[in-house]
Motif scaffolding. Sequence first.
Motif, PDB file in Angstrom:
ATOM      1  N   LEU A  67      16.693   5.441  -2.668  1.00 53.95           N
ATOM      2  CA  LEU A  67      16.298   4.338  -1.897  1.00 53.95           C
ATOM      3  C   LEU A  67      17.018   3.849  -1.086  1.00 53.95           C
ATOM      4  CD1 LEU A  67      14.800   3.178  -5.274  1.00 53.95           C
ATOM      5  CD2 LEU A  67      13.433   4.590  -3.768  1.00 53.95           C
ATOM      6  N   TYR A  68      16.756   3.182  -0.392  1.00 56.81           N
ATOM      7  CA  TYR A  68      17.039   1.923   0.581  1.00 56.81           C
ATOM      8  C   TYR A  68      17.451   0.832  -0.670  1.00 56.81           C
ATOM      9  CZ  TYR A  68      13.479   4.815   3.640  1.00 56.81           C
ATOM     10  OH  TYR A  68      13.441   6.077   4.333  1.00 56.81           O
ATOM     11  N   PRO A  69      18.752   1.112  -0.397  1.00 53.87           N
ATOM     12  CA  PRO A  69      19.374  -0.323  -1.505  1.00 53.87           C
ATOM     13  C   PRO A  69      18.818  -1.554  -0.859  1.00 53.87           C
ATOM     14  CG  PRO A  69      21.860   0.816  -0.345  1.00 53.87           C
ATOM     15  CD  PRO A  69      19.652   1.457   0.241  1.00 53.87           C
ATOM     16  N   HIS A  70      19.271  -1.965   0.558  1.00 56.51           N
ATOM     17  CA  HIS A  70      19.137  -2.889   1.301  1.00 56.51           C
ATOM     18  C   HIS A  70      17.375  -3.624   1.229  1.00 56.51           C
ATOM     19  CE1 HIS A  70      17.890   0.023   4.437  1.00 56.51           C
ATOM     20  NE2 HIS A  70      18.388  -1.338   5.039  1.00 56.51           N
ATOM     21  N   LEU A  71      16.934  -2.758   0.704  1.00 56.82           N
ATOM     22  CA  LEU A  71      15.475  -3.146   0.857  1.00 56.82           C
ATOM     23  C   LEU A  71      14.517  -3.417  -0.801  1.00 56.82           C
ATOM     24  CD1 LEU A  71      13.751  -1.042   3.932  1.00 56.82           C
ATOM     25  CD2 LEU A  71      14.456  -3.579   3.047  1.00 56.82           C
ATOM     26  N   SER A  72      13.821  -3.817  -0.612  1.00 54.37           N
ATOM     27  CA  SER A  72      13.072  -4.020  -2.457  1.00 54.37           C
ATOM     28  C   SER A  72      11.875  -2.994  -2.928  1.00 54.37           C
ATOM     29  CB  SER A  72      12.243  -5.378  -1.979  1.00 54.37           C
ATOM     30  OG  SER A  72      11.241  -4.966  -1.403  1.00 54.37           O
ATOM     31  N   ALA A  73      11.714  -3.077  -3.255  1.00 55.04           N
ATOM     32  CA  ALA A  73      11.002  -0.759  -4.055  1.00 55.04           C
ATOM     33  C   ALA A  73       9.353  -1.238  -3.142  1.00 55.04           C
ATOM     34  CB  ALA A  73      10.194  -1.365  -5.617  1.00 55.04           C
ATOM     35  N   LEU A  74       8.924  -2.833  -2.895  1.00 55.75           N
ATOM     36  CA  LEU A  74       8.073  -2.541  -1.815  1.00 55.75           C
ATOM     37  C   LEU A  74       8.204  -2.531  -0.439  1.00 55.75           C
ATOM     38  CD1 LEU A  74       4.644  -3.565  -1.679  1.00 55.75           C
ATOM     39  CD2 LEU A  74       5.050  -5.697  -1.301  1.00 55.75           C
ATOM     40  N   GLY A 107       1.007  -0.531  -0.205  1.00 52.28           N
ATOM     41  CA  GLY A 107       3.011   0.376  -1.363  1.00 52.28           C
ATOM     42  C   GLY A 107       2.722  -0.557  -2.481  1.00 52.28           C
ATOM     43  N   LEU A 108       1.248  -1.395  -2.336  1.00 51.90           N
ATOM     44  CA  LEU A 108       1.432  -1.935  -3.849  1.00 51.90           C
ATOM     45  C   LEU A 108       0.542  -0.851  -4.492  1.00 51.90           C
ATOM     46  CD1 LEU A 108       0.597  -5.410  -4.468  1.00 51.90           C
ATOM     47  CD2 LEU A 108       2.505  -4.385  -5.021  1.00 51.90           C
ATOM     48  N   THR A 109      -0.338  -0.336  -3.773  1.00 49.98           N
ATOM     49  CA  THR A 109      -1.530   0.496  -4.684  1.00 49.98           C
ATOM     50  C   THR A 109      -0.200   2.128  -4.920  1.00 49.98           C
ATOM     51  OG1 THR A 109      -2.666   0.305  -3.091  1.00 49.98           O
ATOM     52  CG2 THR A 109      -3.240   2.151  -4.352  1.00 49.98           C
ATOM     53  N   ALA A 110       0.406   2.234  -4.148  1.00 49.92           N
ATOM     54  CA  ALA A 110       1.030   3.351  -4.707  1.00 49.92           C
ATOM     55  C   ALA A 110       2.748   3.377  -6.011  1.00 49.92           C
ATOM     56  CB  ALA A 110       2.277   3.883  -2.993  1.00 49.92           C
ATOM     57  N   LEU A 111       2.184   1.992  -5.476  1.00 47.42           N
ATOM     58  CA  LEU A 111       3.855   1.089  -7.053  1.00 47.42           C
ATOM     59  C   LEU A 111       2.642   1.056  -8.383  1.00 47.42           C
ATOM     60  CD1 LEU A 111       5.508  -0.707  -5.280  1.00 47.42           C
ATOM     61  CD2 LEU A 111       6.573   1.074  -6.081  1.00 47.42           C
ATOM     62  N   ASP A 112       1.292   1.033  -8.366  1.00 47.56           N
ATOM     63  CA  ASP A 112       1.222   1.199  -9.492  1.00 47.56           C
ATOM     64  C   ASP A 112       0.492   1.994  -9.616  1.00 47.56           C
ATOM     65  OD1 ASP A 112      -0.815  -0.544 -11.100  1.00 47.56           O
ATOM     66  OD2 ASP A 112      -2.799  -0.379 -10.309  1.00 47.56           O
ATOM     67  N   ARG A 113       0.597   3.649  -8.241  1.00 43.56           N
ATOM     68  CA  ARG A 113       0.606   4.683  -9.661  1.00 43.56           C
ATOM     69  C   ARG A 113       1.468   5.309 -10.028  1.00 43.56           C
ATOM     70  NH1 ARG A 113      -1.928   8.800  -5.412  1.00 43.56           N
ATOM     71  NH2 ARG A 113      -2.040  10.523  -6.883  1.00 43.56           N
ATOM     72  N   VAL A 114       2.833   5.045  -9.664  1.00 39.08           N
ATOM     73  CA  VAL A 114       3.854   5.145 -10.469  1.00 39.08           C
ATOM     74  C   VAL A 114       4.091   3.689 -11.508  1.00 39.08           C
ATOM     75  CG1 VAL A 114       4.708   6.460  -8.613  1.00 39.08           C
ATOM     76  CG2 VAL A 114       5.567   4.386  -8.972  1.00 39.08           C
ATOM     77  N   GLY A 115       2.831   3.499 -12.087  1.00 44.61           N
ATOM     78  CA  GLY A 115       3.639   2.671 -13.514  1.00 44.61           C
ATOM     79  C   GLY A 115       4.146   1.470 -12.829  1.00 44.61           C
ATOM     80  N   LEU A 116       4.805   1.229 -11.275  1.00 48.65           N
ATOM     81  CA  LEU A 116       6.305  -0.085 -11.207  1.00 48.65           C
ATOM     82  C   LEU A 116       5.142  -1.135 -10.417  1.00 48.65           C
ATOM     83  CD1 LEU A 116       8.433   2.636 -10.685  1.00 48.65           C
ATOM     84  CD2 LEU A 116       8.461   0.798 -12.888  1.00 48.65           C
ATOM     85  N   LYS A 117       4.016  -1.694 -10.290  1.00 47.12           N
ATOM     86  CA  LYS A 117       3.570  -2.878  -8.911  1.00 47.12           C
ATOM     87  C   LYS A 117       4.650  -3.651  -9.714  1.00 47.12           C
ATOM     88  CE  LYS A 117      -0.589  -4.137  -7.873  1.00 47.12           C
ATOM     89  NZ  LYS A 117      -1.767  -3.937  -8.304  1.00 47.12           N
ATOM     90  N   ALA A 118       5.355  -4.218 -10.627  1.00 43.25           N
ATOM     91  CA  ALA A 118       5.620  -5.083 -11.646  1.00 43.25           C
ATOM     92  C   ALA A 118       6.319  -5.641 -10.873  1.00 43.25           C
ATOM     93  CB  ALA A 118       5.426  -5.289 -13.236  1.00 43.25           C
ATOM     94  N   LYS A 119       7.277  -4.580 -10.578  1.00 43.72           N
ATOM     95  CA  LYS A 119       8.695  -4.135  -9.806  1.00 43.72           C
ATOM     96  C   LYS A 119       8.768  -4.265  -8.356  1.00 43.72           C
ATOM     97  CE  LYS A 119      11.384  -3.486 -14.397  1.00 43.72           C
ATOM     98  NZ  LYS A 119      11.978  -4.472 -14.468  1.00 43.72           N
ATOM     99  N   ALA A 120       7.866  -4.288  -7.667  1.00 42.61           N
ATOM    100  CA  ALA A 120       7.527  -4.967  -6.830  1.00 42.61           C
ATOM    101  C   ALA A 120       8.794  -5.318  -5.558  1.00 42.61           C
ATOM    102  CB  ALA A 120       6.341  -4.968  -5.705  1.00 42.61           C
ATOM    103  N   ALA A 121       9.084  -6.420  -6.023  1.00 39.38           N
ATOM    104  CA  ALA A 121       9.977  -7.603  -5.187  1.00 39.38           C
ATOM    105  C   ALA A 121      11.462  -7.266  -5.800  1.00 39.38           C
ATOM    106  CB  ALA A 121       9.748  -8.200  -5.693  1.00 39.38           C
ATOM    107  N   SER A 122      11.612  -5.993  -6.974  1.00 39.66           N
ATOM    108  CA  SER A 122      12.813  -5.719  -7.341  1.00 39.66           C
ATOM    109  C   SER A 122      13.590  -5.365  -6.164  1.00 39.66           C
ATOM    110  CB  SER A 122      13.240  -4.630  -8.445  1.00 39.66           C
ATOM    111  OG  SER A 122      12.102  -5.556  -9.574  1.00 39.66           O
ATOM    112  N   TYR A 123      15.368  -4.781  -6.366  1.00 40.35           N
ATOM    113  CA  TYR A 123      15.585  -4.271  -5.526  1.00 40.35           C
ATOM    114  C   TYR A 123      15.903  -3.093  -6.849  1.00 40.35           C
ATOM    115  CZ  TYR A 123      15.799  -7.765  -1.644  1.00 40.35           C
ATOM    116  OH  TYR A 123      15.953  -8.474  -1.198  1.00 40.35           O
TER     117      TYR A 123
END
Lengths: 224, 255
Positions: free
Chosen positions: B100-107, B129-145
């Motif tokens: 993962l790119y460490p300087h960018l948020s999950a989203l 991007g949010l749809t994709a994160l939702d598919r892996v169950g991590l929509k809530a972590k979109a803003a996390s690094y």
Amino acid sequence: MEAFLDTFFNGAVLARYAPSILQGVWVTVLLSVLIVVSGIVGGAALACLRAYRIRPLSALIVIYADMFRALPPLVLILLVFFGLPNLGILLSSSTVLYLILTLVLAAFAEEIVWAGITAVPKGQWEASRSTGLGFTQTLIWVILPQAVRLVIPPLTNRAIAITKMTALGMVIGVPDILGQATTAQSFSANASPLMLAAIAYVLLFLPLVIFSRWLETRFAAPGV
Amino acid sequence: MTQAAQEAVAPPTLVVRGLRKSFGSEEVLQGIDLTVARRELVFVLGPSGSGKSTMLRCCNRLEEPDAGEITLEGDPVTGPKVDVNQLRRRMGMVFQAFNLYPHLSALSNVTLALRKVRGLPRPEAEAMGLTALDRVGLKAKAASYPAHLSGGQQQRVAIARALALEPSVMLFDEPTSALDPELVGDVLAVMQDMKAQGMTMLVVSHEMKFARDAADRVIFMDAGRIVEQGTPEQIFETPHHERTQTFLARFSGRG
């Protein structure tokens, strides 16, 4: 004690030359900002060019960086300021100072940013390329931001060092802080203007040092 | 034509023919032939150094093949005139080390290619991007690094990053090998879900249980060749080749 105060903090001399030293402050600030911005941008651009690993181009960049890191900036300043007029090229003392210090900073910045680029793990390139980003896109959006974060401490140190070198402009007559102060000193036969210059440098550079410390901690942990 | 009929005549998703690759004097791939059909999950097994990761990395040309032909849905992947960046967005890849790119948020990790490669405006890219994160169950972590996510979460974000581009095939290079055992399950569950949704997948891994549960076909590789292949039952219950038997014997008790 009285002699000391008279030498370094002579009220009349201070009052008389403070305006000219203040003018010098603006010259120093302007030159410093221009040098830091163009030197770091130039150095980062060269480091990026080197990432393409085009042999002749990389060799040229390395030769440039090594030359400008090896030569004392004062030698370059004198060489250009007193040499170029013989070729019919007349540059103002401020322009010469700006050009040389920018080239010197760019040489150091190139090496520092290049070290950062090579320190970014190969997996970052692969992840980015695997999503269809091209080489240049990967360099700009993935590699460079990480490389710059890695090298902020050496980069800020070098930037601070180079801005202090604006004082070298005195020898070719740049009206910066030190230039104004030495002129005032020779007219007044008193060291107070030099003391004022020292105080001006501290007031100017201490915030810069503190800002660089903040910058270092701000980007110490990636993505925080 | 009905959709089923169209699929019947459509070329296989991924075809590899005579793939060879050497590093120095060592030939790590000695002629690989492999076809991955649409919606198929092919699981690649083999000892380390057998060339399975190199084979996978040749498919999207992270490694340049020395010889052989690869096609994606009939389109050539290898060859001088191929726009490799265009093809790579149709092939998602998931790495052992997440990357993962460490300087960018999950989203932002997920949307970077959507914006820069597909040229989508930010709001549209973020919605996808949010749809994709939702598919892996991590929509809530979109803003996390990435630094604030567990290994399993990081790998799921990496899967979302690949999924968001709506690839024709997903390549998995030992996706759970760098994870703590208790984090493996979440990643495998996401992969199983993708399989259920009809994603075509080529998976290099040592997760035998996942292979039994989800794979359509298991391939055993050794010393740069495909030694044996078949259904999970065939490979795990009645392996024919001696090297497959020896390899599986060492893994017994794990799956």
